[in-house]
Design an enzyme around this catalytic site. Structure first.
Site: not given
Length: 337
Positions: A22, A294, A297
């Site tokens: 991610s 977040d 991340h």
């Protein structure tokens, strides 16, 4: 402020291929059945047009910054969106929640784990061979590759003992050996196309602030990172057709303390149960003052700092044996991890 080298004219390399999780995903997960998605606001709030592309941040990833430093006039597109001549510039194969191991991240849903990403790369090469003059290997020899993966094999596998047997079956050293053995095979398969360079990422280290067993995770990460250093040294000695370098994100955070006004203890958005942003929630207003967008991340400003260091640093604790700028200047090939 990020001040990486911008190139006028042709990019330093003809193509840039990106593999990972991610931290590098730019939309490959958008159409998968998974909780690991970022194609909704507030993700992308600072991206041109405020578009939620599938990047797990408010704007650019580290790889987006690096593509700019290399001289590309736009970011490398995700595999699912690759179109005709566009693949000549490279492709982003990264997928949120993906790991080195097939089973990693299954609790979140589907992902394109590293083996599948390599398969997608092979499919891309089969198309490229009809688009370039001469042997496709001659073209690929000039390209840059990055592989940014490994965190999920710990955080969404080893350290979830109620869902995975890994921690019961393997000591941290044994598990790291298992990962490195699999990683070695995967990278050798990718290197069989005689690409020129690869950058590897040392991890995991991106989820520390919200993990209840930070010390245990860090110790496991150190074991993996040490073995990864040896893997890169071995590849550079045994694969003369390619060059590898290791970018150690953990070392970056230790060597380059963030400015005192940067918030490193709180996320910029309201979190859901998987520590991602609650869909369509309102993020913090001063996003340049947050290290994490977040719960897991990094923000655009932090990604920019990491990319700048990866590209230009002279500190071998961060980039070993060379930074990405030096790697792309090396005539024998370029690869990063």
């Amino acid at each position: 402020m990020v001040c990486g080298v911008l190139v006028n004219g042709e990019p330093k390399v003809p193509c840039y291929f990106i593999f990972g999780d991610s931290l590098s995903d730019v939309g490959n997960n958008n159409h998968l059945v998974t909780l690991a998605k970022a194609n909704f606001s507030p993700y992308g709030v600072d991206f041109p047009g405020g578009v939620s592309t599938g990047r797990f941040t408010n704007n650019r990833t580290v790889d987006d910054y690096i593509s700019t430093f290399l001289g590309f006039n736009k970011s490398i597109t995700p595999y699912r969106d690759q179109m005709d001549q566009d693949i000549l510039r490279g492709v982003n194969f990264a997928s949120g929640s993906a790991g080195i191991l097939i089973e990693t991240g299954f609790e979140l849903g589907d992902s394109v784990w590293l083996d599948r990403q390599i398969l997608n790369y092979i499919k891309t090469i089969l198309r490229l061979q009809f688009m370039v003059r001469g042997p496709v290997s001659n073209y690929l020899n000039k390209c840059l590759y990055t592989v940014n993966i490994g965190s999920n094999d710990y955080l969404n596998n080893y350290f979830l003992p109620l869902l995975y047997p890994s921690k019961r079956l393997f000591t941290p050293d044994e598990y790291a050996n298992r990962l490195i053995a699999r990683y070695r095979l995967q990278l050798r398969n990718g290197s069989s196309f005689r690409h020129r360079s690869t950058r590897l990422r040392a991890g995991p280290n991106d989820y520390e602030q919200y993990n209840s067993c930070v010390d245990e995770v860090n110790e496991a990460a150190k074991i993996f990172n040490t073995k990864l250093e040896s893997l890169v040294d071995d590849f550079n000695a045994r694969l003369p057709g390619a060059k590898f370098t290791l970018i150690n994100f953990s070392a970056f955070q230790a060597v380059n303390p963030l400015p005192a006004d940067i918030n490193t203890s709180s996320p910029c958005c309201t979190l859901n149960i998987v520590f991602e942003c609650e869909p369509h929630s309102t993020p913090c207003a001063n996003r340049d003052l947050y290290a994490y967008f977040d719960g897991v991340h990094p923000s655009d400003v932090f990604n920019g700092m990491v990319a700048e260091a990866a590209y230009n640093t002279s500190d071998r604790r961060i980039a070993r044996p060379m930074n990405i700028n030096q790697l792309t200047n090396n005539q024998k090939g370029k690869s990063t991890y």
